[in-house]
Design a protein around this motif. Sequence first.
Motif, PDB file in Angstrom:
ATOM      1  N   HIS A  40       0.837  -1.197   0.000  1.00 44.63           N
ATOM      2  CA  HIS A  40       0.000   0.000   0.000  1.00 44.63           C
ATOM      3  C   HIS A  40       0.877   1.254   0.000  1.00 44.63           C
ATOM      4  O   HIS A  40       1.889   1.313   0.678  1.00 44.63           O
ATOM      5  N   GLY A  41       0.448   2.257  -0.747  1.00 46.07           N
ATOM      6  CA  GLY A  41       1.125   3.547  -0.732  1.00 46.07           C
ATOM      7  C   GLY A  41       2.314   3.649  -1.659  1.00 46.07           C
ATOM      8  O   GLY A  41       2.990   4.678  -1.683  1.00 46.07           O
ATOM      9  N   LEU A  42       2.600   2.586  -2.429  1.00 46.49           N
ATOM     10  CA  LEU A  42       3.749   2.597  -3.331  1.00 46.49           C
ATOM     11  C   LEU A  42       3.321   2.508  -4.799  1.00 46.49           C
ATOM     12  O   LEU A  42       4.170   2.451  -5.688  1.00 46.49           O
ATOM     13  N   GLU A  43       2.016   2.547  -5.042  1.00 48.66           N
ATOM     14  CA  GLU A  43       1.473   2.237  -6.367  1.00 48.66           C
ATOM     15  C   GLU A  43       1.959   3.183  -7.457  1.00 48.66           C
ATOM     16  O   GLU A  43       2.169   2.759  -8.604  1.00 48.66           O
ATOM     17  N   ASN A  44       2.119   4.447  -7.126  1.00 48.31           N
ATOM     18  CA  ASN A  44       2.448   5.442  -8.152  1.00 48.31           C
ATOM     19  C   ASN A  44       3.914   5.880  -8.129  1.00 48.31           C
ATOM     20  O   ASN A  44       4.297   6.756  -8.906  1.00 48.31           O
ATOM     21  N   VAL A  46       7.096   3.691  -6.250  1.00 45.95           N
ATOM     22  CA  VAL A  46       8.070   2.602  -6.214  1.00 45.95           C
ATOM     23  C   VAL A  46       7.704   1.486  -7.191  1.00 45.95           C
ATOM     24  O   VAL A  46       8.563   0.994  -7.940  1.00 45.95           O
ATOM     25  N   ILE A  47       6.433   1.075  -7.195  1.00 45.50           N
ATOM     26  CA  ILE A  47       6.009  -0.070  -8.010  1.00 45.50           C
ATOM     27  C   ILE A  47       6.325   0.130  -9.490  1.00 45.50           C
ATOM     28  O   ILE A  47       6.874  -0.783 -10.142  1.00 45.50           O
ATOM     29  N   PRO A  48       6.005   1.288 -10.096  1.00 47.09           N
ATOM     30  CA  PRO A  48       6.350   1.448 -11.515  1.00 47.09           C
ATOM     31  C   PRO A  48       7.844   1.305 -11.792  1.00 47.09           C
ATOM     32  O   PRO A  48       8.233   0.760 -12.834  1.00 47.09           O
ATOM     33  N   GLN A  49       8.690   1.771 -10.875  1.00 51.19           N
ATOM     34  CA  GLN A  49      10.135   1.631 -11.074  1.00 51.19           C
ATOM     35  C   GLN A  49      10.552   0.161 -11.027  1.00 51.19           C
ATOM     36  O   GLN A  49      11.389  -0.285 -11.827  1.00 51.19           O
ATOM     37  N   VAL A  50       9.981  -0.592 -10.081  1.00 56.16           N
ATOM     38  CA  VAL A  50      10.307  -2.013  -9.975  1.00 56.16           C
ATOM     39  C   VAL A  50       9.824  -2.755 -11.220  1.00 56.16           C
ATOM     40  O   VAL A  50      10.525  -3.618 -11.761  1.00 56.16           O
ATOM     41  N   GLU A  51       8.647  -2.412 -11.693  1.00 50.85           N
ATOM     42  CA  GLU A  51       8.119  -3.081 -12.891  1.00 50.85           C
ATOM     43  C   GLU A  51       8.992  -2.795 -14.106  1.00 50.85           C
ATOM     44  O   GLU A  51       9.253  -3.693 -14.916  1.00 50.85           O
ATOM     45  N   ARG A  52       9.461  -1.563 -14.237  1.00 50.95           N
ATOM     46  CA  ARG A  52      10.353  -1.249 -15.362  1.00 50.95           C
ATOM     47  C   ARG A  52      11.657  -2.035 -15.251  1.00 50.95           C
ATOM     48  O   ARG A  52      12.205  -2.491 -16.267  1.00 50.95           O
ATOM     49  N   ALA A  53      12.163  -2.200 -14.030  1.00 48.31           N
ATOM     50  CA  ALA A  53      13.396  -2.963 -13.839  1.00 48.31           C
ATOM     51  C   ALA A  53      13.202  -4.431 -14.225  1.00 48.31           C
ATOM     52  O   ALA A  53      14.073  -5.043 -14.854  1.00 48.31           O
ATOM     53  N   PRO A 247       4.268   5.293   3.389  1.00 47.70           N
ATOM     54  CA  PRO A 247       3.037   5.671   2.679  1.00 47.70           C
ATOM     55  C   PRO A 247       2.836   7.184   2.690  1.00 47.70           C
ATOM     56  O   PRO A 247       2.990   7.840   3.729  1.00 47.70           O
ATOM     57  N   LEU A 248       2.479   7.722   1.535  1.00 46.35           N
ATOM     58  CA  LEU A 248       2.293   9.167   1.419  1.00 46.35           C
ATOM     59  C   LEU A 248       0.901   9.598   1.868  1.00 46.35           C
ATOM     60  O   LEU A 248       0.723  10.740   2.289  1.00 46.35           O
ATOM     61  N   GLU A 249      -0.075   8.704   1.779  1.00 45.11           N
ATOM     62  CA  GLU A 249      -1.453   9.036   2.127  1.00 45.11           C
ATOM     63  C   GLU A 249      -1.844   8.344   3.436  1.00 45.11           C
ATOM     64  O   GLU A 249      -1.400   7.238   3.732  1.00 45.11           O
ATOM     65  N   LEU A 250      -2.705   9.029   4.189  1.00 46.16           N
ATOM     66  CA  LEU A 250      -3.160   8.494   5.474  1.00 46.16           C
ATOM     67  C   LEU A 250      -3.890   7.164   5.293  1.00 46.16           C
ATOM     68  O   LEU A 250      -3.683   6.224   6.071  1.00 46.16           O
ATOM     69  N   ASP A 251      -4.738   7.061   4.277  1.00 40.42           N
ATOM     70  CA  ASP A 251      -5.497   5.822   4.056  1.00 40.42           C
ATOM     71  C   ASP A 251      -4.567   4.634   3.816  1.00 40.42           C
ATOM     72  O   ASP A 251      -4.835   3.519   4.281  1.00 40.42           O
ATOM     73  N   ALA A 252      -3.471   4.864   3.095  1.00 42.30           N
ATOM     74  CA  ALA A 252      -2.510   3.789   2.843  1.00 42.30           C
ATOM     75  C   ALA A 252      -1.816   3.371   4.135  1.00 42.30           C
ATOM     76  O   ALA A 252      -1.563   2.179   4.368  1.00 42.30           O
ATOM     77  N   GLU A 253      -1.506   4.341   4.986  1.00 43.18           N
ATOM     78  CA  GLU A 253      -0.880   4.042   6.282  1.00 43.18           C
ATOM     79  C   GLU A 253      -1.807   3.160   7.120  1.00 43.18           C
ATOM     80  O   GLU A 253      -1.373   2.157   7.720  1.00 43.18           O
ATOM     81  N   ILE A 254      -3.092   3.517   7.164  1.00 42.43           N
ATOM     82  CA  ILE A 254      -4.057   2.739   7.938  1.00 42.43           C
ATOM     83  C   ILE A 254      -4.204   1.339   7.352  1.00 42.43           C
ATOM     84  O   ILE A 254      -4.294   0.349   8.093  1.00 42.43           O
ATOM     85  N   ALA A 255      -4.212   1.239   6.023  1.00 41.83           N
ATOM     86  CA  ALA A 255      -4.343  -0.075   5.372  1.00 41.83           C
ATOM     87  C   ALA A 255      -3.182  -0.984   5.737  1.00 41.83           C
ATOM     88  O   ALA A 255      -3.363  -2.190   5.951  1.00 41.83           O
ATOM     89  N   VAL A 256      -1.973  -0.435   5.819  1.00 39.07           N
ATOM     90  CA  VAL A 256      -0.800  -1.227   6.203  1.00 39.07           C
ATOM     91  C   VAL A 256      -0.959  -1.748   7.628  1.00 39.07           C
ATOM     92  O   VAL A 256      -0.685  -2.928   7.918  1.00 39.07           O
ATOM     93  N   ILE A 257      -1.417  -0.876   8.536  1.00 37.27           N
ATOM     94  CA  ILE A 257      -1.574  -1.291   9.938  1.00 37.27           C
ATOM     95  C   ILE A 257      -2.622  -2.397  10.037  1.00 37.27           C
ATOM     96  O   ILE A 257      -2.406  -3.426  10.690  1.00 37.27           O
ATOM     97  N   ARG A 258      -3.764  -2.201   9.388  1.00 33.46           N
ATOM     98  CA  ARG A 258      -4.831  -3.205   9.427  1.00 33.46           C
ATOM     99  C   ARG A 258      -4.355  -4.542   8.866  1.00 33.46           C
ATOM    100  O   ARG A 258      -4.676  -5.609   9.392  1.00 33.46           O
TER     101      ARG A 258
END
Length: 455
Positions: A40-44, A46-53, A247-258
């Motif tokens: 969560h929170g890496l979609e826009n 970190v993830i694109p960089q890993v996919e390109r790699a 995570p840059l967004e609060l919702d993503a932070e909460i999703a990680v904790i849950r």
Amino acid sequence: MSTLGELRAAGATYKPVRVELRDNLLAKLRAGEDPWPGLHGLENTVIPQVERAILAGHDIVLLGERGQGKTRLLRTLPLLLDEWTPVLEDSELREHPLHPITDAAKRRIEADGDATPITWLHRSERYSEKLATPDTSVADLIGDVDPMRVAEGRRLGDPETIHYGLIPRSNRGIVAINELPDLAERIQVAMLNVMEEADIQIRGYMLRLPLDVLVVASANPEDYTNRGRIITPLKDRFGAEVRTHYPLELDAEIAVIRQEADLVAQVPDVIMEILARFTRALRESDAVNQRAGVSARFAIAGAETVAAAAQRRAAVRGEDEAVARLVDLEAAVDVLGGKVEFEHGEEGREWEILEYLLRNAVAEAVRGRIRGLDFGPLIEALDGNTFITTGEQVTAREFLEGLPSLSSSLYDDLSNAFDASSDGERAAAIELGVEALYLTRKISKDSGEGETIYG
């Protein structure tokens, strides 16, 4: 299929690991599937960089502070491998039946032909992970001469006297090295040829083994000065260097904790939000050492501690339902403080800083939910002779029964504002509303010895 002949008859082909990862990633992206479940929170970022790699076929090193999901990201990579892949039976390096790389395997196929036995390897077995430690040796990662094999009568120059290390044994798969800078520099040097030239050099041996392995690693940026560094030639071998983040967004932070917390009691959404806001405030505080970071494990441990406090109260006081409340969150801070590194000069102020940031987190989480509610009747009821008592050993029923009677529907309004239905949830909601009055200086608060009195 259990023999090489059956595999050939089925039209199977050999596909290198990097091609396998690329094809499966592209298939998931085209199908609209999420290749990275649980991140969560890496979609826009970190993830694109890993996919390109991965699409480029590069080895990857992830750089980031502790608790940013580096290891979880690495452990998700095997999901991009084929679910099952054929290997030569009893092959030490898990060689593909259509692509043997050792002389022993080639001789065996030449002798047995289509009757050569094969087995199948699940993708979960094709991921190897090593935590780099200063005592890691070349033998651990690359290999060494096995004296027992020499004693059996083999010549010292025979390649079959070599006992292979983790990287060669990860052939046809992924090998991950956590905390890479902790490896001694001479050990890092031993990895150079494996990653680029596919050589294995052991005590004078040089074997040309075209290993089919993807090397990935993680490191904390501060490790370059505090504990070690990644040597420049090895950094050059990694085709992709990706920086992670919290995570840059609060919702993503909460999703990680849950997602990550193992909760033994119910923790309302607002308590989770307070924990997330508290963690994010610590990451922005000048009093906290931001080079060390404030790990996501801080909030996860906080949620688990809060739930444990609620369960303990339920067990001791005989509550039917264990629901976390604000009093549990305040108690949890006492055991979480040691997970935060403060800047020099803040000695003696640690608990004051934690309590201040927690109060701010509570105010931010509650403010939007109680906006528009009329607290006037409750403030009038707390006239100096009437008090509200709560604490870590006060049950939800005791708290609710001890509330002053009001002519208004404030208690119901608070319950609705926090989506509370059970006694535990109602107690948590009203307790937060009363705390909000204290934070806005409408009422007073006195805490001590596990008891809190508002008035």
